[in-house]
Design a protein around this motif. Structure first.
Motif, PDB file in Angstrom:
ATOM      1  N   GLU A  63      16.281  18.185  -9.014  1.00 56.78           N
ATOM      2  CA  GLU A  63      15.567  19.382  -8.576  1.00 56.78           C
ATOM      3  C   GLU A  63      14.915  19.172  -7.211  1.00 56.78           C
ATOM      4  O   GLU A  63      14.888  20.085  -6.375  1.00 56.78           O
ATOM      5  CB  GLU A  63      14.508  19.772  -9.612  1.00 56.78           C
ATOM      6  N   LEU A  64      14.404  17.967  -6.971  1.00 55.58           N
ATOM      7  CA  LEU A  64      13.809  17.691  -5.669  1.00 55.58           C
ATOM      8  C   LEU A  64      14.852  17.741  -4.555  1.00 55.58           C
ATOM      9  O   LEU A  64      14.566  18.205  -3.447  1.00 55.58           O
ATOM     10  CB  LEU A  64      13.135  16.315  -5.687  1.00 55.58           C
ATOM     11  N   ASN A  67      15.778  21.462  -4.062  1.00 51.17           N
ATOM     12  CA  ASN A  67      14.656  22.187  -3.458  1.00 51.17           C
ATOM     13  C   ASN A  67      14.258  21.654  -2.080  1.00 51.17           C
ATOM     14  O   ASN A  67      13.270  22.104  -1.503  1.00 51.17           O
ATOM     15  CB  ASN A  67      13.443  22.137  -4.391  1.00 51.17           C
ATOM     16  N   ARG A  68      15.002  20.653  -1.582  1.00 48.18           N
ATOM     17  CA  ARG A  68      14.820  20.110  -0.233  1.00 48.18           C
ATOM     18  C   ARG A  68      13.484  19.373  -0.066  1.00 48.18           C
ATOM     19  O   ARG A  68      12.951  19.272   1.040  1.00 48.18           O
ATOM     20  CB  ARG A  68      14.971  21.216   0.824  1.00 48.18           C
ATOM     21  N   GLU A  69      12.975  18.839  -1.164  1.00 48.01           N
ATOM     22  CA  GLU A  69      11.754  18.032  -1.078  1.00 48.01           C
ATOM     23  C   GLU A  69      12.072  16.563  -0.828  1.00 48.01           C
ATOM     24  O   GLU A  69      11.222  15.820  -0.345  1.00 48.01           O
ATOM     25  CB  GLU A  69      10.938  18.186  -2.360  1.00 48.01           C
TER      26      GLU A  69
END
Length: 364
Positions: A63-64, A67-69
């Motif tokens: 997910e990170l 989400n581009r984190e």
């Protein structure tokens, strides 16, 4: 000046790398704390976090990425690392000199790039990538339309070294496959690169890996001439048993050398094995020569009492998945029991739908 034994250095490294005890840090905080994760192939970061964090689930890291984190980007040593997005923007300009050096010396591409205006190639690549993310092959093909006669792979390599290219999902997403597809970090993250700050990079290294020598820092990042940078920082100094000067943050954790270290399964390319010039704090020279292959592949290692004592692999055959632990030296009954228990959890993580088996193989 205090002299630190190999065991003291080992325990400090294990503590910083969250290997003395599993951490309750969040996944993003752990990636930051660890100064990124080695990521030449998609899955080692997942195993690195599984062995370091309580209750880690692969979708948390996926997910990170989506989400581009966090991003997958060429950084230290010119290899792909998975890092916090802000670190990617901050660190990529710092390591540019080693990528420039590669362009001048790379035996596969340097001669084929002779005579090219490299900045012009990079500028056109940036324009192409602004339209859409592209695979390395497709990027090279489009660049070759402007520079016919030049190998597309060489043109793509120039772009890779001169532009901060991130590998976009689904590459690196757990359970999915995807070609290596690039976008510039600025386009993907919507933020500019930070000004280069080598001192900040050194401090992050020491927080994650110290105490360490200047040569250790340079081995980790691939840069040279960092002695003046290190000397300009407010650091505590030590010596190792060979008389080398080691540097560390003044308030960093340096556990008692007698602190117990439980057995651990490391992922492939684990940064603990790659981030020092003197790696004997975690792996003997004999075992390093045994597992570091000429093609640069670093297998999945097993730590006992904080140092490498073997390797492991999981093989899937039909409905069954077998975890094989290859021992380089005889393990104690206590360590085998701990590895068997941890191995059962590892199999549930990696192959949840399979029937599981664990084997120990002696190679000593």
């Amino acid at each position: 000046m205090t002299t630190l034994s190999p065991r003291a250095l080992n325990r400090a490294m294990l503590a910083r790398q969250l290997l003395l005890r599993r951490s309750h840090l969040g996944v993003l905080d752990a990636v930051r704390h660890l100064a990124g994760l080695q990521a030449q192939s998609p899955w080692p970061p997942y195993y690195a976090l599984w062995t370091r964090l309580h209750g880690f689930r692969p979708e948390q890291l996926s997910e990170l990425l989506v989400n581009r984190e966090v991003v997958r980007i060429v950084l230290m040593r010119g290899t792909v690392h998975l890092v916090d997005a802000a670190d990617g923007l901050a660190w990529r300009p710092v390591v540019q000199p080693l990528l420039d050096r590669d362009l001048a010396t790379n035996t596969q591409h340097a001669a084929k790039a002779a005579g090219l205006d490299l900045a012009e190639v990079a500028g056109h690549a940036r324009e192409l990538l602004a339209g859409e993310p592209l695979t390395a092959g497709r990027l090279g093909e489009r660049l070759a339309l402007r520079w016919p006669g030049r190998p597309p792979s060489t043109l793509a390599h120039i772009a890779r070294n001169l532009l901060p290219l991130v590998q976009v999902p689904p590459r690196g997403v757990w359970g999915r496959s995807g070609q290596t597809t690039y976008a510039t970090a600025q386009d993907w993250l919507g933020r500019p690169l930070a000004p280069p700050d080598p001192a900040a990079l050194v401090l992050r290294y020491l927080a994650a890996f110290g105490p360490a020598s200047v040569l250790d820092v340079q081995t980790w990042c691939g840069l040279t001439r960092l002695g003046e940078v290190v000397e300009g920082l407010d650091l505590r100094t030590f010596r190792d048993e060979a008389g080398r000067t080691l540097y560390d943050l003044p308030d960093a954790d340096r556990p008692d050398p007698d602190t117990p270290a439980p057995p651990r399964f490391l992922g492939g390319f684990d940064q603990t094995l790659l981030s020092y010039a003197d790696r004997t704090r975690v792996i003997s020279d004999e075992y390093r020569r045994r597992i570091f292959t000429k093609n640069g592949l670093i297998p999945q290692a097993v730590l006992c009492d904080g140092v490498v004592r073997g390797v492991w692999r999981i093989e899937r055959a039909g409905d069954s998945a077998t975890l094989t632990v290859t021992e380089f030296a005889r393990m104690s009954t206590k360590d085998r029991t701990a590895l068997t228990s941890a191995g059962a959890r590892l199999l549930r993580f990696a192959e949840p739908s399979a029937v599981h088996d664990i084997r120990f193989v002696a190679e000593y």
